[in-house]
Motif scaffolding. Structure first.
Motif, short mmCIF file in Angstrom:
data_model
loop_
_atom_site.label_atom_id
_atom_site.label_comp_id
_atom_site.label_asym_id
_atom_site.label_seq_id
_atom_site.Cartn_x
_atom_site.Cartn_y
_atom_site.Cartn_z
N VAL A 25 0.80 -1.38 -0.09
CA VAL A 25 -0.05 -0.07 0.00
C VAL A 25 0.93 1.12 -0.15
O VAL A 25 0.67 2.16 -0.85
CB VAL A 25 -1.05 0.11 1.37
CG1 VAL A 25 -1.61 1.36 1.38
CG2 VAL A 25 -2.06 -1.19 1.25
N ILE A 26 1.87 1.26 0.87
CA ILE A 26 2.91 2.48 1.12
C ILE A 26 3.45 2.59 -0.30
O ILE A 26 3.63 3.84 -0.87
CB ILE A 26 3.84 2.34 2.25
CG1 ILE A 26 2.93 2.19 3.55
CG2 ILE A 26 4.84 3.35 2.18
CD1 ILE A 26 3.82 1.98 4.88
N GLY A 27 3.93 1.49 -1.10
CA GLY A 27 4.87 1.66 -2.17
C GLY A 27 3.88 2.14 -3.40
O GLY A 27 4.42 3.01 -3.88
N VAL A 28 2.78 1.32 -3.68
CA VAL A 28 1.87 1.85 -4.57
C VAL A 28 1.44 3.29 -4.42
O VAL A 28 1.22 4.01 -5.33
CB VAL A 28 0.95 0.73 -5.04
CG1 VAL A 28 -0.09 1.26 -5.99
CG2 VAL A 28 1.48 -0.54 -5.19
N GLY A 65 -2.33 -3.10 -3.86
CA GLY A 65 -2.56 -2.26 -5.10
C GLY A 65 -3.87 -1.40 -4.93
O GLY A 65 -3.90 -0.19 -5.19
N ILE A 66 -4.98 -2.05 -4.69
CA ILE A 66 -6.25 -1.14 -4.47
C ILE A 66 -6.09 -0.27 -3.43
O ILE A 66 -6.66 1.06 -3.67
CB ILE A 66 -7.54 -2.30 -4.24
CG1 ILE A 66 -7.56 -3.07 -5.50
CG2 ILE A 66 -8.51 -1.39 -4.01
CD1 ILE A 66 -8.76 -4.09 -5.25
N LEU A 67 -5.45 -0.61 -2.44
CA LEU A 67 -5.56 0.43 -1.20
C LEU A 67 -4.60 1.31 -1.45
O LEU A 67 -4.68 2.62 -1.12
CB LEU A 67 -5.29 -0.22 0.07
CG LEU A 67 -6.32 -1.14 0.54
CD1 LEU A 67 -5.94 -2.12 1.72
CD2 LEU A 67 -7.45 -0.61 0.94
N GLU A 111 -2.22 1.24 -14.07
CA GLU A 111 -0.84 0.79 -14.05
C GLU A 111 -0.38 0.54 -12.68
O GLU A 111 0.33 -0.53 -12.40
CB GLU A 111 -0.08 2.03 -14.69
CG GLU A 111 -0.29 2.14 -16.31
CD GLU A 111 0.48 3.41 -16.60
OE1 GLU A 111 0.94 4.35 -15.74
OE2 GLU A 111 0.35 3.86 -17.63
N GLY A 112 -0.83 1.39 -11.53
CA GLY A 112 -0.64 0.94 -10.34
C GLY A 112 -1.05 -0.44 -9.95
O GLY A 112 -0.34 -0.95 -9.11
N LEU A 113 -2.21 -0.68 -10.30
CA LEU A 113 -2.57 -2.07 -9.84
C LEU A 113 -2.06 -3.25 -10.49
O LEU A 113 -1.69 -4.26 -9.97
CB LEU A 113 -4.34 -2.09 -10.28
CG LEU A 113 -5.46 -1.41 -9.34
CD1 LEU A 113 -6.78 -1.49 -10.03
CD2 LEU A 113 -5.20 -1.87 -8.06
N THR A 114 -1.66 -3.22 -11.98
CA THR A 114 -1.00 -3.95 -12.63
C THR A 114 0.43 -4.23 -11.90
O THR A 114 1.02 -5.34 -11.88
CB THR A 114 -0.88 -3.47 -14.10
OG1 THR A 114 -2.17 -3.42 -14.72
CG2 THR A 114 -0.05 -4.73 -14.74
N LEU A 115 0.93 -3.02 -11.76
CA LEU A 115 2.33 -3.10 -11.19
C LEU A 115 2.34 -3.87 -9.76
O LEU A 115 3.28 -4.75 -9.39
CB LEU A 115 2.87 -1.82 -10.74
CG LEU A 115 4.42 -1.54 -10.13
CD1 LEU A 115 5.34 -2.19 -11.07
CD2 LEU A 115 4.66 -0.07 -9.73
N ALA A 116 1.38 -3.65 -8.81
CA ALA A 116 1.37 -4.41 -7.53
C ALA A 116 0.92 -5.75 -7.62
O ALA A 116 1.70 -6.72 -7.09
CB ALA A 116 0.14 -3.68 -6.82
N LEU A 143 1.79 -7.64 -10.43
CA LEU A 143 2.94 -8.24 -10.76
C LEU A 143 4.06 -8.24 -9.86
O LEU A 143 4.86 -9.32 -9.68
CB LEU A 143 3.67 -7.14 -11.83
CG LEU A 143 4.69 -7.63 -12.78
CD1 LEU A 143 4.43 -8.96 -13.66
CD2 LEU A 143 5.13 -6.61 -13.90
N ILE A 144 4.37 -7.39 -8.97
CA ILE A 144 5.17 -7.48 -7.84
C ILE A 144 5.00 -8.63 -6.94
O ILE A 144 5.78 -9.34 -6.60
CB ILE A 144 5.28 -6.19 -7.16
CG1 ILE A 144 5.89 -5.30 -7.85
CG2 ILE A 144 6.02 -6.35 -5.70
CD1 ILE A 144 5.99 -3.73 -7.02
N GLY A 145 3.61 -8.86 -6.55
CA GLY A 145 3.16 -9.84 -5.79
C GLY A 145 3.61 -11.33 -6.52
O GLY A 145 4.06 -12.23 -5.70
N VAL A 146 3.29 -11.27 -7.76
CA VAL A 146 3.56 -12.72 -8.49
C VAL A 146 4.99 -13.02 -8.45
O VAL A 146 5.41 -14.02 -8.22
CB VAL A 146 3.04 -12.73 -9.88
CG1 VAL A 146 3.53 -13.96 -10.66
CG2 VAL A 146 1.43 -12.52 -9.99
#
Length: 411
Positions: free
Chosen positions: A29-32, A343-345, A379-384, A386-389
């Motif tokens: 959350v903080i990063g995104v 990512g959502i938050l 883009e923020g959600l996709t990045l989050a 992707l990082i999780g995966v």
């Protein structure tokens, strides 16, 4: 197993490890939120800068007395640290005459400037005054009047004033055809400029013939700057070089180090500002991305711990027929959901951060705050995710490779 089964089991893992999962999610959350907030703020600032640059006359070139440059000299310190300057030069009619022959010039005129006490309705304020050539100024300026008119060739002791001068400087508003007093000389206001949000709002413009008489230390045929307008934007770079060469010849300057004037193009300034804004946004985004890296490490750590905790369950699933791929996908879905929730938050947090920063910096600075764009949210959600995966790949792979017998005997 089907994808719906992977999703259900991954969600079950997320729900049943609440505290650890939410601590990991907070990192995402903080990063995104940081990345989305800063990038959104940068986009808003760039949009405002581009809007301002679009209003600029990119064919305008300004010549100023004095010259400052960075140069390298073996005996005077490291390269780029030595400053050479000259400020005791003047611009005169001779300089304008020297440039008249350049074909790329559409208009050219000299300007003077100074600050004087301006009296109105019993109050006196020191304001900047600029003297311009009325015949050329209306073609070289991008300023517009909200009432009245611009200067005309027959004018002398008249003025066009900025919006701040008209409505904020004095207790009583100044209107068109009102009279102000500059150095005991009556000057009639013929126009009031539209608000620009910059220095022009507090400036007074006068015909240069009248300004020379009213500005202390001003001299006939001596200018504080010379304004040149190129015939079109494509000629600006070449014309800038031609002006510099012509003036060096007319002023009998042989070496660059002896140059006593500066030539500045609005086009070059606009390009520099654009590049600076892009670099600043990229730099701030890179700093915010560090917190995303920390979040990624948190996800990996959580997944490794989850694998250890669920080793016996993995053994049981494999014993009843689950394949390596099934175990891999369950843990990948779990890490992807951690990234998705974070990512959502994070996007929500980033929206608040961006709006808050824009309000703190002021609407004029950021265009009033346009909010986070849908594409940036996506883009923020996709990045989050992707990082999780990516963070869950290694733990998930290790879980899928556990042997059923070893997993069942794990304590």
């Amino acid at each position: 197993m089907r994808n719906s089964t992977y999703l259900k089991m991954g969600l079950n893992m997320l729900v049943h490890s609440k505290l650890r999962s939410w601590l990991t999610i907070i990192g995402i959350v903080i990063g995104v939120g940081s990345v989305v907030g800063i990038v959104s703020l940068g986009d808003a600032m760039q949009e405002q800068v581009q809007s301002r640059l679009a209003e600029m006359d990119l064919t305008k070139i300004t010549i100023s007395p004095g010259y400052t440059k960075a140069s390298s000299n073996v005996n005077s310190g490291p390269p780029g640290m030595r400053s050479v300057s000259s400020t005791d030069s003047e611009l005169t009619d001779d300089d304008i005459d020297a440039l008249q022959g350049l074909d790329s010039i559409q208009y050219i005129s000299g300007e003077i400037s100074g600050s004087e006490g301006v009296k109105y309705a019993g109050e006196t304020a020191t304001l900047p005054i600029k003297g311009v050539d009325p015949q050329v100024w209306k073609y070289t300026t991008t300023l517009k009047t909200q009432s009245g008119r611009l200067l005309e060739p027959a004018d002398k002791y008249v003025a066009v004033i900025g919006s701040s001068v008209a409505s904020e400087t004095y207790d009583h508003d100044i209107g068109v055809n009102q009279v102000i007093t500059v150095n005991n000389k009556s000057v009639r206001v013929v126009g009031i400029l539209e608000e620009e949000g910059m220095g022009d709002d507090s400036r007074i413009y006068m015909p240069i013939d009248g300004a020379v008489d009213l500005i202390e230390d001003a001299e006939d045929d001596v200018y504080d700057s010379i304004t040149v307008k190129a015939k079109n934007e494509d000629l600006v770079d070449e014309l800038t070089d031609d002006i510099e060469k012509k003036l060096m010849v007319s002023r009998h300057i042989i070496q660059k180090d002896d140059q006593d004037f500066s030539v500045t193009a609005s086009k070059s300034m606009a390009e520099s500002v654009t590049e600076m804004m892009s670099s600043m946004t990229l730099f701030l985004g890179a700093i915010a991305a560090v917190s995303l890296l920390v979040g990624a490490v948190g996800i990996a750590n959580t997944m490794f711990t989850s694998v250890l905790e669920k080793t016996k369950e993995i053994g049981t699933m494999k014993a009843i027929g689950a394949k390596n791929r099934d175990i891999l996908m369950i843990f990948l879905f779990n890490s992807a959901m951690v990234g998705l929730v974070g990512g959502i938050l994070g996007v929500v947090l980033g929206s608040f951060v961006s709006s808050g920063l824009q309000m703190m910096m002021g609407g004029d600075m950021t265009g009033g705050g346009s909010g986070v764009s849908f594409s940036l949210m996506l883009e923020g959600l996709t990045l989050a995710v992707l990082i999780g995966v990516i963070s869950g790949v290694v733990p998930a792979y290790r879980a899928s490779k556990l042997k059923p017998v070893d997993a069942l005997r794990y304590e």
